[in-house]
Motif scaffolding. Structure first.
Motif: not given
Length: 193
Positions: A167-175
């Motif tokens: 989830l953190r990796a997905s959030e970082n990729a989106e940001e």
């Protein structure tokens, strides 16, 4: 004088009720029974929740619920059944935790309750109206309770940590800012002199 007491009947009722509900919920995930989505639909849902790979997560979740629920209902291998339920419900509670405690707002109330029931039955034992009792408790030894619960805790912790990392990796990729577009060359203006 009967060979069963109130405790045995209470444990049987609790085991059948909670185990039956958990079995049905797991069967929805694994087989699509009871209006469930089956393994493929559950795998897609697990992926959307951050549990990857989705199919392996769906199988693990379905087996924890259906298998753990069936073992609790039967009173067979009670430490393993209770621990499977605890592990599965810990993973479910992690999904619901951001919504608070109460189920009415999508919180972790029900997974916590089912996990507590699984742990309690594992610790208390199945009672005399059980397959464990009929089989001489070969799969229900005292040492099995902490071993099974520790294994479930380790597995659930690993799964939840992996999900949180995903989830953190997905959030970082989106940001992350997107790569700047190549700037168009500036057009030279012609000078009429």
């Amino acid at each position: 004088m009967t060979c069963f007491d109130r405790r045995d009947l209470g444990l049987l009722t609790l085991r059948l009720g909670a185990g039956g509900v958990l079995f049905a919920h797991g069967a929805q995930k694994l087989f699509g029974w009871f209006s469930g989505h089956g393994l493929e639909g559950t795998a897609q849902f697990m992926e959307s929740l951050g549990y990857k790979p989705g199919k392996a997560s769906a199988v693990a979740s379905g087996l924890a619920e259906a298998g753990g629920g069936a073992l609790l209902a039967l009173g067979l291998a009670t430490p393993a059944g209770g621990a499977a339920v605890v592990g599965g419900m810990a993973g479910a509670a992690a999904v619901h935790a951001p919504n608070g405690f109460f189920n009415t707002s999508g919180g972790y109330e029900l997974p916590a309750l089912y996990g507590l029931v699984g742990a309690s039955i594992a610790v208390a034992g199945p009672g005399r109206i059980s397959l464990d009792h009929a089989c001489g408790h070969h799969l229900n030894r005292v040492w099995m309770v902490p071993a099974a619960l520790a294994a479930a805790a380790a597995g659930a912790t690993a799964a939840v940590k992996s999900r949180n990392s995903q989830l953190r990796a997905s959030e970082n990729a989106e940001e992350a800012p997107s790569a700047p577009d190549a700037q168009e060359p500036m057009q030279e203006t012609s000078r009429d002199e």
